[in-house]
Design an enzyme around this catalytic site. Structure first.
Site, PDB file in Angstrom:
ATOM      1  N   ASP A  73       0.857  -1.176   0.000  1.00  0.00           N
ATOM      2  CA  ASP A  73       0.000   0.000   0.000  1.00  0.00           C
ATOM      3  C   ASP A  73       0.901   1.238   0.000  1.00  0.00           C
ATOM      4  O   ASP A  73       2.087   1.167   0.360  1.00  0.00           O
ATOM      5  CB  ASP A  73      -0.878  -0.032   1.254  1.00  0.00           C
TER       6      ASP A  73
ATOM      7  N   ASP B   7      -0.535   5.021   0.756  1.00  0.00           N
ATOM      8  CA  ASP B   7      -0.963   6.018   1.741  1.00  0.00           C
ATOM      9  C   ASP B   7      -0.841   5.478   3.161  1.00  0.00           C
ATOM     10  O   ASP B   7      -1.409   4.439   3.503  1.00  0.00           O
ATOM     11  CB  ASP B   7      -2.409   6.445   1.476  1.00  0.00           C
TER      12      ASP B   7
ATOM     13  N   ASP C 105      -1.717  -0.647   5.978  1.00  0.00           N
ATOM     14  CA  ASP C 105      -1.929   0.018   7.262  1.00  0.00           C
ATOM     15  C   ASP C 105      -3.365  -0.030   7.759  1.00  0.00           C
ATOM     16  O   ASP C 105      -3.636   0.334   8.901  1.00  0.00           O
ATOM     17  CB  ASP C 105      -1.501   1.493   7.154  1.00  0.00           C
TER      18      ASP C 105
END
Length: 277
Positions: free
Chosen positions: A13, A15, A219
């Protein structure tokens, strides 16, 4: 494009995993380049558009031959010319070929328009620069790149009731196979999401030599389909609810980005006894 010797593949990922909330890579950029030098292929798996990712790669200095990405939450797989087995087309704006993993937004535009008329909303793909900045929270230039969407629509509203209504209606359309409720938006697409996109990417001849070690990182619960496919897998921990995971996370990274990705690479070097460059 010939497959090179490969230590493994990292599906990550972006962001709040590799980049901070403003989209800055910082020291994670150096870690990205080091992982490439260690023999890893790196494939961002992100809701970002390819145009945002190109800007990120340029800022880091990622070589053109190493530019692979699963964009817009799994809408398409991008790679250098000659890298994909069955490319759908070639994007001249970014100099990469791509394989579509679902239907483009143009094919579901009428449905999206109908949903957007439910209440007061803004579609990111049709937003002006200032609206895009409001929706994404990014600096103006990056927000404009974020609005160049082809596979994943992001519908924004200032009303939670409005977003709930759109989410409920979207789930009733069989054509919309990806519907995700975020805190300030509803994300909608006609593809199968990040996890299925990772599965498709691993079938590409370019990545087959890397599949003996599949590393994943994310996250949030939105990244669970990525994380579940890794061994080892990394969770950048913000004390979020991970109860939906089908199996335990291997490693928790307590740092925030961009430091988190530096920790990821250092951990891989320790696990597999790779010397520092």
């Amino acid at each position: 494009m010939k497959a090179r010797p490969c230590s493994g593949v990292i599906f990550t990922d972006l962001d709040n995993t590799l980049v901070d909330p403003r989209g800055e890579a910082g020291e994670a950029g150096d870690a990205y380049l080091e992982a490439l030098e260690l023999g890893y292929r790196i494939v961002p798996v992100t809701s970002k558009s390819i145009y945002e990712i190109i800007e990120l790669w340029d800022s880091i200095g990622v070589p053109r031959g190493e530019r692979l990405a699963l964009v817009e939450s799994g809408g398409a797989f991008y790679g250098p010319p000659g890298s994909l087995s069955r490319p759908t087309g070639f994007n001249r704006d970014v100099g990469l070929e791509y394989t579509e993993l679902g239907r483009p937004l143009t094919s579901i535009d009428a449905i999206l328009d109908s949903l957007a008329r439910t209440c007061r909303t803004v579609r990111l793909s049709r937003a002006n620069a200032w609206e895009a900045r409001l929706i994404t929270g990014l600096p103006l230039g990056r927000a404009v790149l974020a609005a160049r969407r082809e596979y994943l629509e992001v519908i924004w509203s200032g009303s939670q009731e409005c977003l709930d209504a759109i989410f409920s209606k979207a789930l009733q359309h069989r054509e919309l196979t990806y519907v995700h409720r975020a805190p300030r938006t509803v994300q909608i697409a006609a593809h199968r999401g990040k996890g299925r996109a990772v599965d498709a990417a691993l079938q590409e001849p370019l990545l087959r030599p890397c599949s003996r070690r599949v590393v994943t990182a994310g996250d949030s619960s939105h990244d669970i389909p990525i994380i579940e496919r890794g061994d080892p897998s990394f969770r950048v921990d913000y004390n979020r609810d991970w109860s939906r995971l089908a199996r335990p996370i291997y490693l928790v990274i307590p740092d925030k980005p961009p430091r988190a990705w530096r920790r990821l690479v250092e951990t891989l070097k320790t696990l597999y006894k790779t010397p520092s460059l």
